[in-house]
Design a protein around this motif. Structure first.
Motif, PDB file in Angstrom:
ATOM      1  N   TYR A  61       0.819  -1.140  -0.003  1.00 49.61           N
ATOM      2  CA  TYR A  61      -0.515   0.152   0.010  1.00 49.61           C
ATOM      3  C   TYR A  61       0.660   1.701   0.115  1.00 49.61           C
ATOM      4  O   TYR A  61       2.874   1.098   0.900  1.00 49.61           O
ATOM      5  CB  TYR A  61      -0.826  -0.582   1.441  1.00 49.61           C
ATOM      6  N   PRO A  62       0.361   1.993  -0.820  1.00 49.69           N
ATOM      7  CA  PRO A  62       0.938   3.838  -0.217  1.00 49.69           C
ATOM      8  C   PRO A  62       0.730   4.145   0.789  1.00 49.69           C
ATOM      9  O   PRO A  62       0.485   3.825   1.797  1.00 49.69           O
ATOM     10  CB  PRO A  62       0.625   4.700  -1.274  1.00 49.69           C
ATOM     11  N   ASP A  63       2.455   4.698   1.266  1.00 44.93           N
ATOM     12  CA  ASP A  63       1.996   5.724   2.661  1.00 44.93           C
ATOM     13  C   ASP A  63       1.965   6.933   1.947  1.00 44.93           C
ATOM     14  O   ASP A  63       1.315   7.245   1.083  1.00 44.93           O
ATOM     15  CB  ASP A  63       4.001   6.443   2.652  1.00 44.93           C
ATOM     16  N   PRO A  64       0.469   6.530   3.327  1.00 41.27           N
ATOM     17  CA  PRO A  64      -0.835   7.611   3.031  1.00 41.27           C
ATOM     18  C   PRO A  64       0.033   9.216   3.509  1.00 41.27           C
ATOM     19  O   PRO A  64      -0.821  10.161   3.010  1.00 41.27           O
ATOM     20  CB  PRO A  64      -1.651   7.079   4.182  1.00 41.27           C
ATOM     21  N   ARG A  65       1.082   9.221   4.370  1.00 44.84           N
ATOM     22  CA  ARG A  65       1.341  10.337   4.013  1.00 44.84           C
ATOM     23  C   ARG A  65       2.174  11.053   3.132  1.00 44.84           C
ATOM     24  O   ARG A  65       2.101  12.064   3.243  1.00 44.84           O
ATOM     25  CB  ARG A  65       2.363  10.726   5.172  1.00 44.84           C
ATOM     26  N   ALA A  66       2.116  10.606   1.872  1.00 45.29           N
ATOM     27  CA  ALA A  66       2.799  10.813   0.831  1.00 45.29           C
ATOM     28  C   ALA A  66       4.246  12.049   0.991  1.00 45.29           C
ATOM     29  O   ALA A  66       4.315  13.298   0.626  1.00 45.29           O
ATOM     30  CB  ALA A  66       2.212  11.348   0.130  1.00 45.29           C
ATOM     31  N   PRO A  67       5.060  12.039   1.886  1.00 47.39           N
ATOM     32  CA  PRO A  67       5.935  12.852   2.591  1.00 47.39           C
ATOM     33  C   PRO A  67       6.518  13.948   1.931  1.00 47.39           C
ATOM     34  O   PRO A  67       7.273  14.575   1.466  1.00 47.39           O
ATOM     35  CB  PRO A  67       7.325  11.940   3.718  1.00 47.39           C
ATOM     36  N   ILE A 249      -3.606   8.425  -2.362  1.00 48.47           N
ATOM     37  CA  ILE A 249      -2.892   9.050  -3.585  1.00 48.47           C
ATOM     38  C   ILE A 249      -1.663   7.544  -3.510  1.00 48.47           C
ATOM     39  O   ILE A 249      -0.734   7.121  -2.823  1.00 48.47           O
ATOM     40  CB  ILE A 249      -2.134   9.980  -3.621  1.00 48.47           C
ATOM     41  N   ASN A 250      -2.070   6.376  -4.773  1.00 45.59           N
ATOM     42  CA  ASN A 250      -1.333   5.555  -5.040  1.00 45.59           C
ATOM     43  C   ASN A 250       0.479   5.492  -5.636  1.00 45.59           C
ATOM     44  O   ASN A 250       0.610   7.130  -5.649  1.00 45.59           O
ATOM     45  CB  ASN A 250      -1.911   5.139  -6.134  1.00 45.59           C
ATOM     46  N   VAL A 251       1.073   4.694  -5.462  1.00 46.29           N
ATOM     47  CA  VAL A 251       2.106   4.816  -5.010  1.00 46.29           C
ATOM     48  C   VAL A 251       2.883   5.305  -6.555  1.00 46.29           C
ATOM     49  O   VAL A 251       3.685   6.495  -6.745  1.00 46.29           O
ATOM     50  CB  VAL A 251       2.810   3.250  -5.515  1.00 46.29           C
ATOM     51  N   LEU A 252       2.607   5.273  -7.794  1.00 45.60           N
ATOM     52  CA  LEU A 252       2.437   5.566  -9.227  1.00 45.60           C
ATOM     53  C   LEU A 252       2.463   7.369  -9.208  1.00 45.60           C
ATOM     54  O   LEU A 252       3.389   8.294  -9.581  1.00 45.60           O
ATOM     55  CB  LEU A 252       1.825   5.061 -10.334  1.00 45.60           C
ATOM     56  N   THR A 253       1.184   7.875  -8.738  1.00 46.52           N
ATOM     57  CA  THR A 253       0.649   8.965  -8.081  1.00 46.52           C
ATOM     58  C   THR A 253       2.200   9.938  -7.745  1.00 46.52           C
ATOM     59  O   THR A 253       2.447  10.984  -7.517  1.00 46.52           O
ATOM     60  CB  THR A 253       0.009   8.836  -8.229  1.00 46.52           C
TER      61      THR A 253
END
Ligand SMILES: Cc1ncc(COP(=O)(O)O)c(C=O)c1O
Length: 359
Positions: A61-67, A249-253
């Protein structure tokens, strides 16, 4: 036991009454209908892009914080520390999150009209009342009407798109300020089109805690990534974050956006080019007879056909392989109006040439 499991019984009547958001199939047409950047990823970045997108662990899963994305945004857009950033799957999703968080009996969303259709759509879908206030004939704010509506309807959320879609203009800053001062709820200044003008309301958000700024990657060349962001005080964003789907927000985005932010100068250069091309397109359109051209601060130009039927003009352009947006019928102020996204110089020239033949 028998159940009435029919669509008409189970689906909310107001949802049944809605139409789905329609996206026309452009096929091989010149696509000037959706305010996209006509230029692909800058050449030198294309190879690196492929490598960057090969990296993320798509089994996780993506990191939801998208640092990385937030760090990049802060640096590139000079976002002060007093603000937090909330990411959405396009700014559409941020509008939805805000509506979900404030929805309740008697709660109202307000916006000037004609405006971006998703404010009204998402307000209604989330069970809010929506109140639109007509702009003046020149598409400027009707300040007395807006102030009156603020007092009467007490909207929990007021959306102001700057520049406005579909009219392309900026409202007078002193009038925006007056609305902010009199708004009983939150004011979201939607800056989807700021890359194409000099307007920037971050300063107003610093002054007023109930002002939020919403921006998107969609108009600067990354519409396919689906990334919008909301800038505002942590107390507000923490509440909206609660209605965010955990991995929106997915990992590729995330990887693509972080990379794009490292090279944001290239995207800004494309936006500057589009801004120049908008001036040439506007001039060429002004030279056509039977067309009223509205000045634009965005990456599209709104025009009004003075004699011809706008729907016929749009259909004839489509026959010539050019897709634009017909707005006739969308709002009384948009009678006879067409919205043309700024394309490449060649696309713009072809569109103007086709219009010259048709009008
Ligand atoms: C004013 C305005 N806000 C937001 C959006 C939605 O942008 P996104 O692609 O980030 O969902 C649009 C799209 O056309 C727009 O015109």
């Amino acid at each position: 036991m028998s159940f009435d499991r029919s669509v008409t019984t189970l689906i909310r009547p107001d949802i049944q009454a809605l139409g789905a958001y329609h996206v026309p199939d452009a096929g091989a047409m010149i696509k000037l209908d959706a305010m996209e950047n006509p230029y692909p990823l800058p050449g030198p970045l294309q190879k690196q892009w492929a490598a960057v997108l090969a990296e993320p662990a798509v089994n996780r899963y993506p990191d939801p914080r998208a640092p990385e994305v937030k760090k990049g945004l802060r640096a590139v857009m000079s976002i002060p520390d007093e603000f937090d950033i909330l990411l959405g799957n396009g700014s559409d999703e941020l509008i939805q999150m805000m509506c979900l968080a404030i929805a309740g009996p008697g709660r109202v969303v307000m916006a000037p009209e004609p405006g971006f259709v998703m404010y009204a759509n998402l307000a209604r879908i989330t069970g809010l009342d929506y109140h639109g206030v007509a702009l003046g004939g020149d598409f400027s704010l009707d300040l007395p009407a807006m102030l009156d509506a603020l007092g009467k309807h007490k909207p929990a959320l007021l959306f102001l798109a700057q520049p406005n879609n579909p009219t392309g203009n900026l409202f007078a800053p002193d009038q925006v300020r007056a609305l902010v001062e009199h708004a009983p709820g939150l004011v979201v200044i939607d800056e989807a089109y700021t890359p194409f003008c000099d307007s920037d309301y971050l300063g107003l958000a610093r002054e007023f805690e109930h002002v939020l700024i919403m921006r998107t990657f969609s108009k600067v060349g990354l519409a396919g990534l689906r990334l919008g962001f909301l800038i505002g005080r942590p107390a507000w964003l923490a509440e909206f974050d609660k209605v965010r789907l955990p991995y929106n927000i997915n990992v590729l985005t995330q990887a693509g956006a972080a990379f794009a932010l490292e090279h944001f100068g290239d995207f800004r250069a494309q936006a500057a080019r589009i801004r120049n091309d908008r001036a040439s397109l506007t001039q060429a359109l002004q030279a056509l007879a039977r067309l009223e051209v509205f000045p634009s601060e965005a990456n599209f130009v709104l025009v009004r056909t003075l004699k011809a039927d706008a729907r016929r003009v749009c259909a004839e352009l489509a026959q010539r392989g050019i897709l634009i947006k017909c707005l006739d019928g969308a709002h009384p102020l948009l009678r006879g109006c067409l919205r043309i996204t700024v394309g490449t110089p060649e696309e713009n020239t072809r569109c103007v040439a086709a219009l010259r033949e048709i009008l």
